[in-house]
Design an enzyme around this catalytic site. Structure first.
Site, mmCIF file in Angstrom:
data_model
loop_
_atom_site.group_PDB
_atom_site.id
_atom_site.type_symbol
_atom_site.label_atom_id
_atom_site.label_comp_id
_atom_site.label_asym_id
_atom_site.label_seq_id
_atom_site.Cartn_x
_atom_site.Cartn_y
_atom_site.Cartn_z
ATOM 1 N N LYS A 1 0.816 -1.222 0.000
ATOM 2 C CA LYS A 1 0.000 0.000 0.000
ATOM 3 C C LYS A 1 0.845 1.266 0.000
ATOM 4 O O LYS A 1 0.478 2.268 -0.617
ATOM 5 C CB LYS A 1 -0.957 -0.008 1.203
ATOM 6 N N GLY B 1 -10.548 -4.885 2.684
ATOM 7 C CA GLY B 1 -11.045 -4.292 3.924
ATOM 8 C C GLY B 1 -10.640 -5.041 5.174
ATOM 9 O O GLY B 1 -11.100 -4.720 6.280
ATOM 10 N N GLU C 1 -9.680 1.842 -6.655
ATOM 11 C CA GLU C 1 -10.703 2.187 -5.667
ATOM 12 C C GLU C 1 -10.449 3.585 -5.109
ATOM 13 O O GLU C 1 -9.330 3.930 -4.729
ATOM 14 C CB GLU C 1 -10.719 1.152 -4.540
ATOM 15 N N ARG D 1 -6.934 -7.644 -9.823
ATOM 16 C CA ARG D 1 -7.636 -8.890 -10.145
ATOM 17 C C ARG D 1 -9.034 -8.553 -10.631
ATOM 18 O O ARG D 1 -9.435 -7.388 -10.666
ATOM 19 C CB ARG D 1 -7.734 -9.774 -8.900
#
Length: 462
Positions: free
Chosen positions: A118, A168, A278, A296
């Site tokens: 990340k 998440g 996202e 993916r």
């Protein structure tokens, strides 16, 4: 050009069945893999050949890279599609396939590593001109001084997130400094267990945010395209429940900028295949911020397929086989209508969403125009306690959002699952909620209104 005849699907359930449907249409022979618990599963019955890969726990079967590669080699599979979840975002798996001379149907190990971390992903996003929320770099939960220092810089409320992985998993919202250390420790422990990496980072929390994502498709060094956006704000504990495309109530200029920056990010990492960027969208000031890239196919990919009239799995497979004509996709894709997807899961919302594994008795969905059903189960099949509890996805498509919602309400009322508990009553209640129908969307909507929605669901059942 190498001729491909056999595909191994390194997954299970509805996504394995969905991949096989398209692979068969392309003339590919399909190989399934299964654990002991899945020996009689629908994806195994649909395959041309099936390989047992170990005991029921995923770590000893679906997550065992050597077993999966060996199964592909033994069956003559030259293609491996990982689906979603499990090893779909694993650079190690993609690399192991490549080393064995097998084509991994997905991005390169380089892109998987780039977007899988990340902190690195946020750096690449900034470099590509994508707005990123204020946050920290990678941190250790044991470094209390660094946690306190970065938390003060980010400000409260904030989110503690796992640096590796996605979906998440492990995210904690922290309201004050008094909660920080416990949240950091909890997230780190879960991240280490789930992803083998306990590193975390801090990120500013938007109070009333929407989860809006852009479906991209990349052609490596040849570039990338943005296909459509989706709204995935209806979540419970950061797990999506309902998705729709295109995202409602997004200003045209914001929608266009989301697509532009998503494409820029995919191009920056020379991405190959289907991926999703996202974003968090703040309706208060119509600004959006990068969260992560899912490298993916997404569970909710059917809503994009419906409005774009595309088969993303077909595109993935054709790209992997060197047969995809990206020139034909150079022009903007015409989008038609609106699509909505709900996830029907084996759980009991009235009992704190307690999992409900077991044997399915009756399972019926209506035959109606505008409805697509993706499932990995048939009557008599068993929902295993070992894996994700998704039973099926219902997808409706109509000329307008109102039409798609009307079809979804009809489909939900006519869908029957017996033998196990499901969240169908809650989904019916949500699909009829006037606030949702009016386009009131946020990542906290479902949990903020859960008691009211459950009461409505119980009233309807009665």
């Amino acid at each position: 050009m190498k001729k491909h005849t056999t595909l191994l699907v390194a997954n299970r359930g509805e996504i394995a069945c969905r991949i096989m449907r398209t692979a068969r249409a392309l003339g590919l022979r399909c190989v399934a893999v299964h654990s002991e618990a899945d020996a009689g599963a629908r994806h195994v019955r649909l395959a041309d050949e099936a390989v047992a890969i170990g005991p029921s726990p995923a770590a000893q079967s679906y997550l065992d890279i050597p077993k999966l590669v060996e199964a592909a080699l033994r069956t003559g599979a030259t293609l491996v599609h990982p689906g979603y979840g499990f090893l779909s975002e694993s650079a190690a798996f993609a690399g192991a396939c490549s080393d064995a001379g097998i084509v991994f149907v997905g991005p390169s190990p380089h892109a998987l590593n780039l977007m899988g971390d990340k902190e690195t992903a946020r750096h690449v996003a900034r470099s590509a001109g994508v707005p990123v929320l204020p946050g920290s770099g990678k941190l250790l939960a044991s470094d209390e001084d660094a946690l306190a220092r970065h938390a003060a810089a980010v400000g409260f409320p904030l989110l503690v997130k796992a640096s590796a992985g996605g979906g998440g998993i492990g995210i904690r919202r922290v309201e004050s400094a008094a909660e920080l250390l416990a949240a950091a420790s909890s997230t780190s422990n879960l991240a280490a267990k789930s992803f083998g990496d306990g590193a975390i980072y801090l990120e500013r929390c938007i109070q009333k945010a929407r989860h809006v994502e852009v479906q991209v498709f990349g052609f490596g060094a040849r570039g990338a395209i943005a296909i459509s956006d989706r709204d995935c704000s209806m979540q419970r504990r950061r797990q999506k429940v309902l998705e729709e495309a295109p995202a409602p109530r997004i200003p045209h200029e914001v929608r266009r900028e989301m697509a532009r920056t998503a494409t820029a990010l995919a191009r920056a990492c020379e991405y190959e295949g289907a991926g999703t960027i996202e974003f968090l969208f703040d309706e208060a000031d119509a600004r959006f911020y990068f969260m992560e890239m899912n490298t993916r196919l997404q569970v909710e990919h059917p809503v994009t397929e419906a409005i774009a009239d595309l088969d993303l799995v077909r595109m993935q497979l054709e790209l992997a086989m060197g047969r995809l004509d990206d020139v034909a996709l150079a022009e903007p894709i015409a989008l038609q209508g609106h699509a909505i997807e709900v996830r029907v899961c084996a759980e009991d919302p009235a009992r704190s969403f307690r999992p409900s594994p077991g044997r399915i008795g009756r399972l019926e969905t209506p035959a109606m125009a505008g409805l697509r059903v993706d499932t990995g189960f048939e009557p008599g099949d068993t929902v295993s306690p070992y894996y994700d509890n998704l039973v099926m996805k219902l997808i409706t498509h109509g000329p307008t959002r109102g039409d798609a919602l009307r079809l979804m309400r009809e489909a939900l009322r006519a869908t029957v699952v017996e033998g196990i508990s499901t969240n169908l009553p809650l989904l019916r209640s949500l699909a009829e909620d006037p606030r949702y129908l009016a386009g009131e969307l946020s990542t906290t909507f479902l949990e903020d209104n859960l008691a009211e929605l459950l009461a409505s669901a119980a009233s309807q059942d009665a």
